[in-house]
Design an enzyme around this catalytic site. Sequence first.
Site, short mmCIF file in Angstrom:
data_model
loop_
_atom_site.label_atom_id
_atom_site.label_comp_id
_atom_site.label_asym_id
_atom_site.label_seq_id
_atom_site.Cartn_x
_atom_site.Cartn_y
_atom_site.Cartn_z
N LYS A 3 -30.56 34.81 -5.03
CA LYS A 3 -31.80 34.03 -4.92
C LYS A 3 -32.08 33.63 -3.47
CE LYS A 3 -32.00 31.10 -8.22
NZ LYS A 3 -31.81 29.90 -9.04
N LYS A 25 -21.96 27.31 -7.11
CA LYS A 25 -22.40 26.52 -8.26
C LYS A 25 -21.23 25.65 -8.70
CE LYS A 25 -26.06 26.14 -11.00
NZ LYS A 25 -27.46 26.33 -10.61
P1 NAD Z 1 -32.97 19.55 -17.39
O1 NAD Z 1 -31.63 19.10 -17.79
O2 NAD Z 1 -33.86 18.63 -16.64
O3 NAD Z 1 -33.79 20.07 -18.68
C1 NAD Z 1 -33.30 21.02 -19.56
C2 NAD Z 1 -34.25 21.06 -20.75
O4 NAD Z 1 -33.87 22.11 -21.62
C3 NAD Z 1 -34.26 19.78 -21.60
O5 NAD Z 1 -35.58 19.51 -22.00
C4 NAD Z 1 -33.42 20.16 -22.82
O6 NAD Z 1 -33.79 19.41 -23.96
C5 NAD Z 1 -33.83 21.61 -22.95
N1 NAD Z 1 -32.90 22.43 -23.72
C6 NAD Z 1 -31.56 22.46 -23.69
N2 NAD Z 1 -31.11 23.35 -24.58
C7 NAD Z 1 -32.19 23.90 -25.17
C8 NAD Z 1 -32.41 24.87 -26.18
N3 NAD Z 1 -31.37 25.48 -26.74
N4 NAD Z 1 -33.67 25.16 -26.52
C9 NAD Z 1 -34.72 24.54 -25.96
N5 NAD Z 1 -34.59 23.63 -25.00
C10 NAD Z 1 -33.35 23.30 -24.62
O7 NAD Z 1 -32.72 20.92 -16.56
P2 NAD Z 1 -33.70 21.60 -15.52
O8 NAD Z 1 -33.34 21.13 -14.17
O9 NAD Z 1 -35.09 21.52 -16.01
O10 NAD Z 1 -33.19 23.12 -15.61
C11 NAD Z 1 -33.69 24.02 -16.59
C12 NAD Z 1 -33.32 25.44 -16.17
O11 NAD Z 1 -33.88 25.70 -14.87
C13 NAD Z 1 -31.83 25.71 -16.03
O12 NAD Z 1 -31.56 27.05 -16.40
C14 NAD Z 1 -31.57 25.55 -14.54
O13 NAD Z 1 -30.43 26.25 -14.11
C15 NAD Z 1 -32.85 26.14 -14.00
N6 NAD Z 1 -33.16 25.71 -12.64
C16 NAD Z 1 -33.34 24.40 -12.34
C17 NAD Z 1 -33.64 24.05 -11.03
C18 NAD Z 1 -33.93 22.62 -10.64
O14 NAD Z 1 -34.34 22.39 -9.48
N7 NAD Z 1 -33.78 21.65 -11.51
C19 NAD Z 1 -33.73 25.03 -10.04
C20 NAD Z 1 -33.55 26.38 -10.39
C21 NAD Z 1 -33.27 26.70 -11.71
#
Ligand code: NAD
Length: 425
Positions: free
Chosen positions: A90, A102
Amino acid sequence: MNLFEQTLQQLKKAATLFNINKNTISILAFPQKIIQTTLPLRMDSGELKIFLAFRVQYNNARGPYKGGLRYHEGVNLEEIKALALLMVIKCSVVNIPYGGSKGGITVDPKILSGNELEKLTRAYVETFYKNVGALVDIPAPDINTNPQIMAWFFDEYSKLAQENVPAVVTGKPVELGGSLGREEATAQGGLYVLIEALKKLKINPKGATIAIQGFGNVGKNIARMLEDKGFKIMGLSDSKDGIKASKQPLSIRYVQECKMRKGFIAGCYCIGSVCDIDNKKELGVVDIPSQEVLEMDVDIIIPAALENQITEENADKIKAKVVLEMANGPTASEAYEILKKKNITVIPDVLANAGGVTVSYFEWVQNLSGDRWTKDKVNESLKEVMVKSFSDVWTKSQQFKQDLRTSACGLALERIEKVINLRTT
Ligand code: NAD
């Protein structure tokens, strides 16, 4: 195949197509460092509990290791390895001077009190103190970690280092050196990329229908931004359940308020400024299992929760024309081939969700230089990076007649290979 094996297989495929030296792949087949330990935590009740903790420093050829910190009951070494490798790719796709890493703790943070969460975070920093650092390895938020946790991280590290080191971690609260715009950055970056992709695919954003899996930092923010741009959000889900609108689009602000009150999305039947919490079914919104949100009959689906959500089992049921991978690794490789055959465009995670690490980089630059950027400067700079990165990947995909994921991997590998050659005598 697990996510790590899948990611490596994608890289090998891209390496063959893009004439990458086999030594580059040999280097990227293994992380440079794996650190794993147990963290004992005295709970508020007096009971002692033990949690597994990890940090995988995958590769730092292009710059310091960079990668999020995840708190989740499913965290394990293979997953962290895969996510660290994805970070290497990335950071190279968006051409920022970082390698990839990570970390995580195997814990369901919902069972912890605020005090326990803080103690666990500080214990993690104490254990990994010698391995992280502003020019060594810089963590950031990921699933279930947030600016408050980054604030504790910064504070504990600074105490141990006996100096203030804001650049050791990104995604901090703004008052502690966090960047304006960081919280929404992943979503904002995804939006910039989606708009560019839709121009190429000749899909009109106004009125395009969308379903989003996950309503956390990424899902919630992108839902709100898309609604503001005139997209119609027809489905949403969280870890418990989902909701599906069949007539008018969901009203994101009201769903968000409703979820804050109830704790989950199910039952948040909000259209316009009305929420039918009594479920009279007049608004045409129903609960569905979380997974089904991805199978809805919409133009675009956005997995924004966990990895491995589009699999061989449900890939055939996907009806959308575009998948914007905001989660890391949401599409299993067998499923990816099915989507390709169905002519569905997948905008890969290593491009779609790179806005978060890009603004983390801006935060780090601000911390190291003692500068403060305005939100406009952050968003303009982010747009520039995301639009350029999309264009680089798209151009490669047209040139080599390959899909966007393979092209993004090829582009990333070329850049990594270049620095490995420059650094090796
Ligand atoms: P978060 O913890 O804020 O939110 C995760 C969400 O997913 C929650 O609403 C939870 O209820 C939901 N969830 C969990 N299991 C689930 C399922 N089985 N079905 C449906 N919903 C489900 O996390 P986030 O920061 O929003 O991250 C979400 C994704 O984005 C992850 O894969 C993370 O690696 C990726 N990501 C996040 C960031 C960031 O800046 N936060 C950056 C790049 C990638």
